[in-house]
Design a protein around this motif. Structure first.
Motif, PDB file in Angstrom:
ATOM      1  N   TYR A 173       0.847  -1.187   0.000  1.00  0.00           N
ATOM      2  CA  TYR A 173       0.000   0.000   0.000  1.00  0.00           C
ATOM      3  C   TYR A 173       0.887   1.244   0.000  1.00  0.00           C
ATOM      4  O   TYR A 173       1.977   1.240   0.561  1.00  0.00           O
ATOM      5  N   LYS A 174       0.404   2.314  -0.606  1.00  0.00           N
ATOM      6  CA  LYS A 174       1.088   3.600  -0.543  1.00  0.00           C
ATOM      7  C   LYS A 174       0.493   4.396   0.606  1.00  0.00           C
ATOM      8  O   LYS A 174      -0.712   4.338   0.860  1.00  0.00           O
ATOM      9  N   THR A 175       1.339   5.138   1.286  1.00  0.00           N
ATOM     10  CA  THR A 175       0.866   5.992   2.370  1.00  0.00           C
ATOM     11  C   THR A 175       1.010   7.450   1.951  1.00  0.00           C
ATOM     12  O   THR A 175       1.933   7.826   1.238  1.00  0.00           O
ATOM     13  N   PHE A 176       0.072   8.250   2.407  1.00  0.00           N
ATOM     14  CA  PHE A 176       0.034   9.673   2.096  1.00  0.00           C
ATOM     15  C   PHE A 176      -0.179  10.449   3.388  1.00  0.00           C
ATOM     16  O   PHE A 176      -0.794   9.947   4.326  1.00  0.00           O
ATOM     17  N   ILE A 177       0.297  11.670   3.416  1.00  0.00           N
ATOM     18  CA  ILE A 177      -0.063  12.610   4.469  1.00  0.00           C
ATOM     19  C   ILE A 177      -1.113  13.524   3.880  1.00  0.00           C
ATOM     20  O   ILE A 177      -0.897  14.129   2.822  1.00  0.00           O
ATOM     21  N   VAL A 178      -2.266  13.610   4.534  1.00  0.00           N
ATOM     22  CA  VAL A 178      -3.342  14.511   4.132  1.00  0.00           C
ATOM     23  C   VAL A 178      -3.578  15.430   5.313  1.00  0.00           C
ATOM     24  O   VAL A 178      -4.090  15.001   6.343  1.00  0.00           O
ATOM     25  N   SER A 179      -3.186  16.681   5.169  1.00  0.00           N
ATOM     26  CA  SER A 179      -3.191  17.603   6.307  1.00  0.00           C
ATOM     27  C   SER A 179      -3.824  18.937   5.937  1.00  0.00           C
ATOM     28  O   SER A 179      -3.710  19.390   4.792  1.00  0.00           O
ATOM     29  N   GLY A 180      -4.429  19.561   6.911  1.00  0.00           N
ATOM     30  CA  GLY A 180      -4.923  20.919   6.734  1.00  0.00           C
ATOM     31  C   GLY A 180      -3.793  21.924   6.697  1.00  0.00           C
ATOM     32  O   GLY A 180      -3.969  23.068   6.296  1.00  0.00           O
ATOM     33  N   SER A 213      -3.105  22.089   2.360  1.00  0.00           N
ATOM     34  CA  SER A 213      -3.616  23.394   1.954  1.00  0.00           C
ATOM     35  C   SER A 213      -2.550  24.124   1.142  1.00  0.00           C
ATOM     36  O   SER A 213      -1.353  23.911   1.331  1.00  0.00           O
ATOM     37  N   SER A 214      -3.012  24.991   0.239  1.00  0.00           N
ATOM     38  CA  SER A 214      -2.051  25.700  -0.608  1.00  0.00           C
ATOM     39  C   SER A 214      -2.574  27.076  -0.995  1.00  0.00           C
ATOM     40  O   SER A 214      -3.782  27.328  -0.965  1.00  0.00           O
ATOM     41  N   VAL A 215      -1.633  27.935  -1.342  1.00  0.00           N
ATOM     42  CA  VAL A 215      -1.978  29.223  -1.932  1.00  0.00           C
ATOM     43  C   VAL A 215      -1.728  29.121  -3.433  1.00  0.00           C
ATOM     44  O   VAL A 215      -1.026  28.219  -3.900  1.00  0.00           O
ATOM     45  N   LYS A 216      -2.303  30.049  -4.179  1.00  0.00           N
ATOM     46  CA  LYS A 216      -2.079  30.054  -5.620  1.00  0.00           C
ATOM     47  C   LYS A 216      -0.646  30.464  -5.915  1.00  0.00           C
ATOM     48  O   LYS A 216      -0.041  31.206  -5.152  1.00  0.00           O
ATOM     49  N   VAL A 217      -0.121  29.938  -7.001  1.00  0.00           N
ATOM     50  CA  VAL A 217       1.238  30.287  -7.432  1.00  0.00           C
ATOM     51  C   VAL A 217       1.210  30.719  -8.896  1.00  0.00           C
ATOM     52  O   VAL A 217       0.311  30.350  -9.657  1.00  0.00           O
ATOM     53  N   TYR A 243     -13.215  14.495   9.785  1.00  0.00           N
ATOM     54  CA  TYR A 243     -14.441  13.709   9.663  1.00  0.00           C
ATOM     55  C   TYR A 243     -14.793  13.400   8.209  1.00  0.00           C
ATOM     56  O   TYR A 243     -15.122  12.263   7.869  1.00  0.00           O
ATOM     57  N   GLY A 244     -14.722  14.395   7.320  1.00  0.00           N
ATOM     58  CA  GLY A 244     -15.061  14.160   5.912  1.00  0.00           C
ATOM     59  C   GLY A 244     -14.182  13.101   5.281  1.00  0.00           C
ATOM     60  O   GLY A 244     -14.646  12.252   4.518  1.00  0.00           O
ATOM     61  N   MET A 245     -12.880  13.134   5.592  1.00  0.00           N
ATOM     62  CA  MET A 245     -11.935  12.145   5.064  1.00  0.00           C
ATOM     63  C   MET A 245     -12.273  10.746   5.590  1.00  0.00           C
ATOM     64  O   MET A 245     -12.265   9.761   4.842  1.00  0.00           O
ATOM     65  N   LEU A 246     -12.589  10.661   6.878  1.00  0.00           N
ATOM     66  CA  LEU A 246     -12.923   9.367   7.477  1.00  0.00           C
ATOM     67  C   LEU A 246     -14.227   8.824   6.898  1.00  0.00           C
ATOM     68  O   LEU A 246     -14.356   7.625   6.627  1.00  0.00           O
ATOM     69  N   GLN A 247     -15.203   9.708   6.694  1.00  0.00           N
ATOM     70  CA  GLN A 247     -16.474   9.306   6.093  1.00  0.00           C
ATOM     71  C   GLN A 247     -16.259   8.813   4.662  1.00  0.00           C
ATOM     72  O   GLN A 247     -16.794   7.776   4.264  1.00  0.00           O
ATOM     73  N   TYR A 248     -15.476   9.558   3.883  1.00  0.00           N
ATOM     74  CA  TYR A 248     -15.192   9.178   2.499  1.00  0.00           C
ATOM     75  C   TYR A 248     -14.541   7.797   2.440  1.00  0.00           C
ATOM     76  O   TYR A 248     -14.910   6.952   1.626  1.00  0.00           O
ATOM     77  N   THR A 249     -13.595   7.559   3.314  1.00  0.00           N
ATOM     78  CA  THR A 249     -12.924   6.256   3.349  1.00  0.00           C
ATOM     79  C   THR A 249     -13.893   5.150   3.744  1.00  0.00           C
ATOM     80  O   THR A 249     -13.999   4.127   3.072  1.00  0.00           O
ATOM     81  N   SER A 250     -14.604   5.356   4.832  1.00  0.00           N
ATOM     82  CA  SER A 250     -15.418   4.296   5.441  1.00  0.00           C
ATOM     83  C   SER A 250     -16.653   3.931   4.639  1.00  0.00           C
ATOM     84  O   SER A 250     -17.220   2.855   4.841  1.00  0.00           O
ATOM     85  N   ASP A 306      -9.181  20.868   4.649  1.00  0.00           N
ATOM     86  CA  ASP A 306      -9.740  20.575   5.970  1.00  0.00           C
ATOM     87  C   ASP A 306     -11.229  20.322   5.800  1.00  0.00           C
ATOM     88  O   ASP A 306     -11.841  20.758   4.822  1.00  0.00           O
ATOM     89  N   LYS A 307     -11.781  19.600   6.736  1.00  0.00           N
ATOM     90  CA  LYS A 307     -13.195  19.264   6.752  1.00  0.00           C
ATOM     91  C   LYS A 307     -13.606  18.627   5.419  1.00  0.00           C
ATOM     92  O   LYS A 307     -12.998  17.658   4.980  1.00  0.00           O
ATOM     93  N   LEU A 308     -14.615  19.181   4.744  1.00  0.00           N
ATOM     94  CA  LEU A 308     -15.092  18.582   3.496  1.00  0.00           C
ATOM     95  C   LEU A 308     -14.108  18.764   2.347  1.00  0.00           C
ATOM     96  O   LEU A 308     -14.254  18.142   1.297  1.00  0.00           O
ATOM     97  N   GLY A 309     -13.086  19.568   2.539  1.00  0.00           N
ATOM     98  CA  GLY A 309     -12.029  19.702   1.536  1.00  0.00           C
ATOM     99  C   GLY A 309     -11.099  18.503   1.484  1.00  0.00           C
ATOM    100  O   GLY A 309     -10.464  18.257   0.460  1.00  0.00           O
ATOM    101  N   LYS A 310     -11.005  17.757   2.584  1.00  0.00           N
ATOM    102  CA  LYS A 310     -10.075  16.617   2.589  1.00  0.00           C
ATOM    103  C   LYS A 310     -10.445  15.541   1.568  1.00  0.00           C
ATOM    104  O   LYS A 310      -9.571  15.081   0.827  1.00  0.00           O
TER     105      LYS A 310
END
Length: 157
Positions: free
Chosen positions: A34-41, A65-69, A118-125, A91-95
């Motif tokens: 499996y590949k692992t990722f960091i998903v962070s606000g 999270s990111s700013v425009k470049v 929560y949104g990320m956990l819901q999407y996964t589950s 974050d939240k529903l953005g994850k």
């Protein structure tokens, strides 16, 4: 991050108590293809700087999270210029959106540590097949931080 001490915990940033356990959790799925990722606000550019050294997660496996470049070619060398405009808030529903856009695949396992996950956990589950979403409730203020809905450090809503 080497040599930088946490101002109130009085220890090096890379010597936090939870670090070995966190790395062990990351290695287990990787040992099973499996590949692992960091998903962070947090800011994607900030996390990419240290994620590989600390967790063994390469920069392209970080979602944040990111700013425009802007790509600027007016000087002798082309450069990216960060603009004072939010590009994506992970974050939240953005994850789940960040996972969809950066990874392109629904996770089979996610772990979070705040209401913002929560949104990320819901999407996964809620996907087909075996899936697992885990929340870590931070209550240990001696070794790290105690934060949850009532602490003032975490926001709800």
């Amino acid at each position: 991050m080497d040599g930088n001490s946490h101002p109130s915990k009085n220890r090096q940033a890379l010597q936090r108590n939870g670090l070995p356990a966190n790395v062990g959790i990351i290695r287990l799925p990787e040992s099973n293809q499996y590949k692992t990722f960091i998903v962070s606000g947090g800011g994607i550019d900030f996390i990419r700087v240290w994620a590989e050294q600390v967790y063994g997660i390469p920069p392209y496996q970080v979602v944040g999270s990111s700013v425009k470049v802007k790509y600027d070619t007016t000087g002798t060398q082309p450069v990216f210029i960060k603009l004072a405009e939010l590009n994506f808030f992970d974050d939240k529903l953005g994850k789940p959106v960040g996972i969809h856009e950066h990874i392109g695949k629904r996770p089979v396992f996610t772990a979070g540590n705040s209401d913002g996950d929560y949104g990320m956990l819901q999407y996964t589950s809620t996907g087909n097949g075996p899936r697992f979403g885990m929340i870590v409730h931070h209550t240990d203020s001696l070794r790290e931080y105690a934060y949850d809905r009532k602490s003032g450090l975490a926001k709800t809503g």
